[in-house]
Structures are given as structure tokens and as C-alpha cells.
Scaffold this motif. Sequence first.
Motif, mmCIF file in Angstrom:
data_model
loop_
_atom_site.group_PDB
_atom_site.id
_atom_site.type_symbol
_atom_site.label_atom_id
_atom_site.label_comp_id
_atom_site.label_asym_id
_atom_site.label_seq_id
_atom_site.Cartn_x
_atom_site.Cartn_y
_atom_site.Cartn_z
ATOM 1 N N ALA A 191 -3.122 -4.121 -2.683
ATOM 2 C CA ALA A 191 -3.124 -3.135 -1.880
ATOM 3 C C ALA A 191 -2.449 -2.043 -2.389
ATOM 4 O O ALA A 191 -2.601 -0.904 -2.100
ATOM 5 N N PRO A 223 -3.812 7.632 -1.554
ATOM 6 C CA PRO A 223 -2.648 7.634 -1.160
ATOM 7 C C PRO A 223 -2.738 8.510 0.401
ATOM 8 O O PRO A 223 -3.155 9.552 0.075
ATOM 9 N N GLY A 234 -3.524 1.815 -2.885
ATOM 10 C CA GLY A 234 -2.632 2.972 -2.335
ATOM 11 C C GLY A 234 -2.578 3.998 -3.356
ATOM 12 O O GLY A 234 -2.499 5.422 -2.830
ATOM 13 N N HIS A 235 -2.526 3.763 -4.653
ATOM 14 C CA HIS A 235 -2.614 4.641 -5.768
ATOM 15 C C HIS A 235 -3.803 5.429 -5.667
ATOM 16 O O HIS A 235 -3.731 6.683 -5.889
ATOM 17 N N TYR A 252 0.658 -1.096 -0.068
ATOM 18 C CA TYR A 252 0.046 0.067 -0.071
ATOM 19 C C TYR A 252 0.767 1.322 -0.215
ATOM 20 O O TYR A 252 0.673 2.255 -0.740
ATOM 21 N N LEU A 253 1.944 1.335 0.981
ATOM 22 C CA LEU A 253 2.735 2.404 0.975
ATOM 23 C C LEU A 253 3.551 2.701 -0.284
ATOM 24 O O LEU A 253 3.630 3.827 -0.545
ATOM 25 N N ALA A 308 1.114 4.125 -3.016
ATOM 26 C CA ALA A 308 0.519 5.372 -2.722
ATOM 27 C C ALA A 308 1.891 6.383 -3.046
ATOM 28 O O ALA A 308 1.270 7.541 -3.011
#
Length: 209
Positions: free
Chosen positions: A99, A107, A103-104, A19-20, A23
Motif C-alpha cells: 500500500a 499519490p 501510494g508513492h 497508502y496515505l 503518498a
Amino acid sequence: PLAIALPPPALLGAVVAAYLLGAVPFGWLLARGLRGVDLREVGSGNIGATNAMRVLGRPMGLVAFALDVAKGALPVLFLAPMAVGPTDLELARLLCGAAAVVGHCFPVYLRFRGGKGVATGTGAILAIEPRVLLAGGLAWGATLLVSRFVSLASMVMGLTFVAAAAWLRPGDGPFIVGCALLASLILVRHRANVGRILRGEEPRIRGNR
């Protein structure tokens, strides 16, 4: 009492890391660094590669696209295998890919105002099943050639992912469901584009004027 199975810490960590990474707003960073502009305030207001291409030109727009694809593929290719064994790998790959797409689109670095998930979702699909991406890419190209609407081509590609997944991997329910969720997200994130197409206000790519 009802027992709830929690994911192993390594898998949970991989999903959070995916996710990070997803993002990271590469298009926004390129626009800010090269032109000193906020992609959320110019063009379509989207931080994705299409708007980056409008603002920065084709070469840097392609760089933004490649980076967005990479942040969808890398978690699937590297984070998932590091987190689980072979038995759970397919599920881990789906979770990490999902994920990254989330994230994208949402974010944390930009107060959850992100892109539409097309390029990052493409990267995840590429890493999981390249044949499904090939089918979707052909549908994208054909739709763009006929309509000159990038948004419409992206929506058709998302729907093609679902059909191709069901055809090529009919017994893989989680993957088919994942493709269906990705297609639904792409459609929802393009709802404003649909309205502009219906009103005749959606910009077409150059070459059809």
C-alpha cells in the motif's frame, strides 16, 4: 450463497494509513519549499529522490531518498503489528508495504501522479527481509558502476529482489509474489527510461563523462 471474507477493520485501516503515508510526496515538498519549483515540471518530471537530487543537489536528494525509504518501512514495522496478531502478521506486513508503494506511485495528494516506487519499495523490503535488500543493493551498485544509468540499476535491483526472495525464502509464496509485483511495477514505471536508453538519450550519473 458465496461468502466473501472481508479484512478486519484494523487491518483495512492500517492498509489505508500505509497508502496515505506512502503518498506523501517528500521530494516534491522539499523542492517546493526550498526552491519554489514543482518537481513534475523540471528535470525528468518525476517526484522521486533521483529527480530531487538533480534539482536540489546531493545532500537534499539523499534526505528525500531517506524519507521515501522510511515511508515504505514504517508501515511494515509499526502499522501492521498494531493491526493484527502474530498469526496474520506476515500478510499484514506485505499488504502495508504494498500500500505504501502504491501510494508513492499514485499519490492522492498530487492527483495520482507520483514516483516510480524504488525507494519506497526498498524500505518495505528492508523491513520485511533485509537479506533480499542486500542482494538487490549489490546488484544495483554493480549495474550502476558498469552502466552509470540509475534507471537501469533500479530495474536490475527489482528483478534481483525476486530471485533473492525465491532463493532465501523458497516456501514464502506471498513474499515472492509481492517482490515480483514490485519488480513489475518498477519496470513499468521505467518504460520511458528504457526508450531513452535505447535511443542513447538517457542521462548518466556524473563520473562517466
